[in-house]
Design a protein around this motif. Structure first.
Motif, PDB file in Angstrom:
ATOM      1  N   GLY A 347      18.492 -36.244 -33.874  1.00 25.36           N
ATOM      2  CA  GLY A 347      17.087 -36.469 -34.179  1.00 25.36           C
ATOM      3  C   GLY A 347      16.192 -36.281 -32.976  1.00 25.36           C
ATOM      4  N   LEU A 348      14.959 -35.828 -33.246  1.00 21.83           N
ATOM      5  CA  LEU A 348      14.002 -35.574 -32.183  1.00 21.83           C
ATOM      6  C   LEU A 348      13.246 -36.843 -31.809  1.00 21.83           C
ATOM      7  CD1 LEU A 348      12.447 -32.177 -33.326  1.00 21.83           C
ATOM      8  CD2 LEU A 348      14.172 -32.551 -31.564  1.00 21.83           C
ATOM      9  N   SER A 349      12.521 -36.736 -30.721  1.00 21.76           N
ATOM     10  CA  SER A 349      11.641 -37.815 -30.301  1.00 21.76           C
ATOM     11  C   SER A 349      10.616 -38.102 -31.389  1.00 21.76           C
ATOM     12  CB  SER A 349      10.930 -37.416 -29.002  1.00 21.76           C
ATOM     13  OG  SER A 349       9.839 -38.253 -28.737  1.00 21.76           O
ATOM     14  N   ASP A 350      10.241 -39.382 -31.535  1.00 20.14           N
ATOM     15  CA  ASP A 350       9.254 -39.758 -32.542  1.00 20.14           C
ATOM     16  C   ASP A 350       7.932 -39.024 -32.340  1.00 20.14           C
ATOM     17  OD1 ASP A 350      11.078 -41.487 -33.633  1.00 20.14           O
ATOM     18  OD2 ASP A 350      10.349 -43.244 -32.543  1.00 20.14           O
ATOM     19  N   LEU A 452      16.718 -32.523 -41.210  1.00 17.96           N
ATOM     20  CA  LEU A 452      15.263 -32.580 -41.181  1.00 17.96           C
ATOM     21  C   LEU A 452      14.757 -33.498 -40.077  1.00 17.96           C
ATOM     22  CD1 LEU A 452      14.302 -32.643 -44.976  1.00 17.96           C
ATOM     23  CD2 LEU A 452      14.462 -30.693 -43.415  1.00 17.96           C
ATOM     24  N   ASP A 453      15.606 -34.401 -39.594  1.00 17.79           N
ATOM     25  CA  ASP A 453      15.175 -35.269 -38.496  1.00 17.79           C
ATOM     26  C   ASP A 453      15.075 -34.521 -37.173  1.00 17.79           C
ATOM     27  OD1 ASP A 453      17.837 -34.865 -37.957  1.00 17.79           O
ATOM     28  OD2 ASP A 453      18.387 -36.976 -37.851  1.00 17.79           O
ATOM     29  N   ALA A 454      15.514 -33.259 -37.162  1.00 17.85           N
ATOM     30  CA  ALA A 454      15.393 -32.434 -35.958  1.00 17.85           C
ATOM     31  C   ALA A 454      14.363 -31.320 -36.137  1.00 17.85           C
ATOM     32  CB  ALA A 454      16.743 -31.824 -35.591  1.00 17.85           C
ATOM     33  N   VAL A 455      13.490 -31.461 -37.145  1.00 17.37           N
ATOM     34  CA  VAL A 455      12.493 -30.439 -37.474  1.00 17.37           C
ATOM     35  C   VAL A 455      11.116 -30.903 -37.001  1.00 17.37           C
ATOM     36  CG1 VAL A 455      11.229 -29.444 -39.434  1.00 17.37           C
ATOM     37  CG2 VAL A 455      13.725 -29.372 -39.389  1.00 17.37           C
ATOM     38  N   PRO A 571      20.204 -36.949 -25.093  1.00 11.83           N
ATOM     39  CA  PRO A 571      20.212 -38.297 -25.671  1.00 11.83           C
ATOM     40  C   PRO A 571      19.325 -39.243 -24.873  1.00 11.83           C
ATOM     41  CG  PRO A 571      22.444 -37.451 -25.428  1.00 11.83           C
ATOM     42  CD  PRO A 571      21.555 -36.500 -24.712  1.00 11.83           C
ATOM     43  N   ARG A 572      18.670 -40.106 -25.573  1.00 14.16           N
ATOM     44  CA  ARG A 572      17.679 -40.984 -24.936  1.00 14.16           C
ATOM     45  C   ARG A 572      18.275 -41.817 -23.807  1.00 14.16           C
ATOM     46  NH1 ARG A 572      14.296 -43.911 -29.281  1.00 14.16           N
ATOM     47  NH2 ARG A 572      13.713 -41.714 -29.530  1.00 14.16           N
ATOM     48  N   ASN A 573      19.488 -42.304 -24.012  1.00  8.19           N
ATOM     49  CA  ASN A 573      20.135 -43.138 -22.998  1.00  8.19           C
ATOM     50  C   ASN A 573      21.299 -42.437 -22.316  1.00  8.19           C
ATOM     51  OD1 ASN A 573      18.483 -45.466 -23.554  1.00  8.19           O
ATOM     52  ND2 ASN A 573      19.649 -45.683 -25.463  1.00  8.19           N
ATOM     53  N   ASP A 578      22.792 -40.559 -29.379  1.00  9.26           N
ATOM     54  CA  ASP A 578      21.505 -41.250 -29.352  1.00  9.26           C
ATOM     55  C   ASP A 578      20.386 -40.315 -29.822  1.00  9.26           C
ATOM     56  OD1 ASP A 578      22.657 -43.523 -28.409  1.00  9.26           O
ATOM     57  OD2 ASP A 578      22.052 -43.244 -26.328  1.00  9.26           O
ATOM     58  N   PRO A 579      19.255 -40.853 -30.243  1.00  9.10           N
ATOM     59  CA  PRO A 579      18.099 -39.992 -30.545  1.00  9.10           C
ATOM     60  C   PRO A 579      17.684 -39.199 -29.311  1.00  9.10           C
ATOM     61  CG  PRO A 579      17.763 -42.213 -31.406  1.00  9.10           C
ATOM     62  CD  PRO A 579      18.996 -42.264 -30.543  1.00  9.10           C
TER      63      PRO A 579
END
Length: 667
Positions: A347-350, A452-455, A571-573, A578-579
């Motif tokens: 998933g991408l950043s919010d 779709l969470d990476a779009v 990854p975030r962390n 991770d997102p």
């Protein structure tokens, strides 16, 4: 479409058994075949959309003879052959070459400012994406010449590294460009890709349209032009050659539609799998959009004529199953690395997931067009690299008018449904008008679905752009086929209408600004006296999303040295799964130097901070720190680094701090 025409589309044709469905006559090119087992012979001169679903159009009852350009000419027109213009006397091959030359000249016009100095100019506002692409192009050189692992690298963000499959490393573009990158550098390869991406996409759509959808070369050229040079394509051209390199998409769409009436679905599915695999190494997001658009279009057709399903589902299912098996086998390992390999994210950043178009963006001209205004568009798109609509009032009204005019054609209705569906999705989670939120958008319920969470939702507008290009091609074809008393007057009105719609969004040269050159210390290989194979060269400030000059330094050497930090998704962390976020783990040294570079203020460091920062340099295995003499706020940066590691010395056009004795873990 009248009931009689609808029945005619599903009627059998005795030419259907003569050969493969996709075989196209040069005189009567087939258009998009959806679900029809064979071509038909309409009772009247067919519109393009009516013949589109049926394959090659049978000759009408009117006597005709072949013109020199391969188009049928009625007996009424025969006396006018002597008055044919030079264009109609050209062979199809000469026409194609002329159209391709026009597209190439237009692409050179758009990129003309960067061609003047590819290494010294970059798109204004956001300089990170070009540097990132150039880094990936240099990685392709290492893959070809040194056998480097293609899907992951430690050459930046050392020692954590970067998952390249999850970062659009454009291997399908970078590997063919290796000779250009070696001879002229990644900056030249970048502008070559942008130029060929625009011209190649336009030519690819022209080729598919002229062979399978329309007979009139002007209609195919208009459709291809808009698909290749729409405001959305121009917006991405400065930064994202992977997004504008859509030259495989028309053929993917055509092969999907061929499957709906294929007699050899296994073979056709295998051909589709090869195209899908190649596109996956250009841009997976655009591939996903293409698959979604094909699905929505086919559903729109079947919703209008459900009877087609019985003749369509078997070849379509067999072909798609073959495609899935073959493409899945070819992409299985790369996709495993992307989703489960080191530094994979989900998933991408919010902040990016919330990117959406404003409704008003569909009626304003794009910034890089003749009628565009950057200041007016500032609140209508997430940023200037994501202007994924911006058709202008004239073209928006023309597109609606075309749909109303050709509403009887099934293919036009299906295209309108497809374009409208993705236009709504492109509005994002919150639908707004002139930056005023109105209601919640449907994307809010889709954004967390797998894939779709990476779009980036605003990019769904790219599908709407292609739909408008196809509608314009169909409209020109239908207008050219009209037979009023004064055809010349009608054609003049058509050309005037096209000029009215397209002139405000005509492409202009991309805006460029100068950028600092790669230091001579790097280009002269003076760094090699300091940096070993398991050590890093640390640019000052440390490379990040807002400062990518160090990535260009590494790209100029074809990644012969490693650097910490950089601009990428990870990854975030730092933990796989991770997102995603832009950049690696937060760095104390990196944040400190970035703040000094921005503000020009030199901080005071205590012993605790020095020990912490030295631990980071040891973690990076830093050999030297390098600060260009002409770097913005170079003097405050020099004083800060000296307070951290001691005095440095100027060598050529940079300040150098040799920290090998400080970071050697054995000491």
């Amino acid at each position: 479409m009248t009931p009689a025409e609808s029945r005619a589309l599903s009627a059998p044709h005795r030419e259907a058994e003569a050969g493969p469905d996709e075989t196209v006559s040069q005189r009567t090119p087939a258009a998009i075949p959806v679900g029809s087992a064979a071509p038909v012979a309409p009772a009247r001169a067919p519109g393009v959309a009516e013949s589109a679903l049926a394959g090659p159009v049978a000759p009408t009852a009117a006597p005709a003879e072949a013109g020199t350009d391969g188009e049928a000419e009625s007996a009424v027109e025969a006396p006018a052959r002597t008055r044919r213009r030079w264009w109609t006397g050209w062979t199809r091959r000469r026409q194609n070459l002329a159209v391709g030359g026009l597209f190439l000249l237009a692409a050179l016009w758009v990129t003309s400012r960067i061609w003047l100095d590819p290494a010294g100019r970059v798109a204004s506002l956001y300089t990170g994406d070009p540097a990132q692409v150039q880094f990936f192009l240099a990685h392709s050189v290492r893959v070809v010449l040194h056998g480097a692992y293609p899907f992951y690298t430690e050459q930046f963000n050392y020692p954590d590294g970067v998952n390249l499959m999850a970062n659009t490393a454009v291997l399908a573009l970078g590997i063919p460009m290796v000779p250009v990158t070696l001879l002229f550098g990644p900056a030249v390869s970048f502008v070559v890709l942008v130029t060929l991406g625009l011209a190649g996409t336009a030519m690819a759509w022209y080729t598919v349209l002229s062979r399978h959808l329309v007979r009139t070369p002007l209609a195919a050229a208009v459709g291809g032009w808009f698909c290749g040079f729409s405001p959305a394509m121009l917006s991405h051209a400065s930064w994202h050659p992977n997004i504008i390199s859509q030259f495989l998409l028309p053929f993917i769409v055509w092969r999907v539609l061929v499957l709906t009436r294929s007699h050899r679905p296994v073979r056709d599915g295998a051909l589709l799998a090869l195209l899908v695999t190649a596109q996956a190494f250009i841009n997976e997001e655009i591939l996903l959009f293409t698959a979604m658009a094909c699905g929505v279009f086919l559903l729109a057709v079947l919703a209008q004529e459900p009877a087609r399903w019985s003749a369509t589902w078997q070849p379509l299912a067999a072909g798609l199953a073959t495609c899935a098996l073959l493409a899945g086998a070819l992409l299985a390992y790369p996709l495993y690395v992307q989703f489960a390999g080191p530094m994979a994210y989900h998933g991408l950043s919010d902040a990016v997931q919330d990117y959406g178009n404003d409704i008003a963006a569909f009626f304003a001209p794009g910034s890089p067009t003749l009628g565009g205004n950057q200041r007016a568009n500032i609140n209508l798109a997430p940023n200037y690299s994501e202007e994924n609509a911006f058709f202008g009032w004239s073209l928006s009204l023309l597109a609606v008018g075309v749909v109303v005019w050709l509403r009887r054609d099934l293919i036009v209705r299906a295209l309108a449904a497809t374009g409208g569906f993705f236009a709504v999705l492109s509005l994002g989670e919150r639908i707004s008008w002139w930056d005023r939120e109105l209601v919640t958008g449907p994307w809010q319920w889709l954004v967390h679905l797998p894939l779709l969470d990476a779009v980036v939702p605003t990019r769904f507008g790219l599908i709407t752009s292609v739909v408008i290009g196809l509608l314009m091609a169909l409209a020109v074809e239908r207008a050219w086929a009209l037979r009023p008393a004064d055809r010349r007057t009608v054609r003049k009105f058509v050309v005037a209408g096209l000029a009215f719609a397209l002139l405000p969004i005509a492409p202009m040269p991309l805006r460029m600004v100068s950028r600092p050159p790669v230091p001579e210390f790097i280009t002269a290989d003076r760094w090699r006296a300091y940096v070993g194979p398991d050590q890093t060269l640390v640019p000052v400030p440390v490379p990040s999303m807002g400062n990518t000059h160090g990535m260009r330094w590494a790209a100029a050497t074809n990644l012969d040295f490693k650097i910490p930090g950089g601009y990428f998704l990870a990854p975030r962390n730092g933990n796989t799964g991770d997102p995603g976020r832009f950049g690696g783990r937060p760095s104390g040294v990196g944040q400190l130097l970035e703040e000094v570079a921005t503000t020009g203020r030199t901080p005071k460091l205590d012993d605790r901070q020095r020990r912490r920062f030295m631990d980071e340099l040891r973690h990076w295995r830093a050999a030297i720190l390098v600060l260009p003499v002409r770097q913005q706020n170079a003097e405050p940066l020099r004083r800060t680094v000296e307070e951290l590691v001691g005095p440095g010395r100027q060598e050529l056009d940079v300040w150098v701090w040799d920290v090998r004795t400080l970071t050697d873990r054995s000491v």
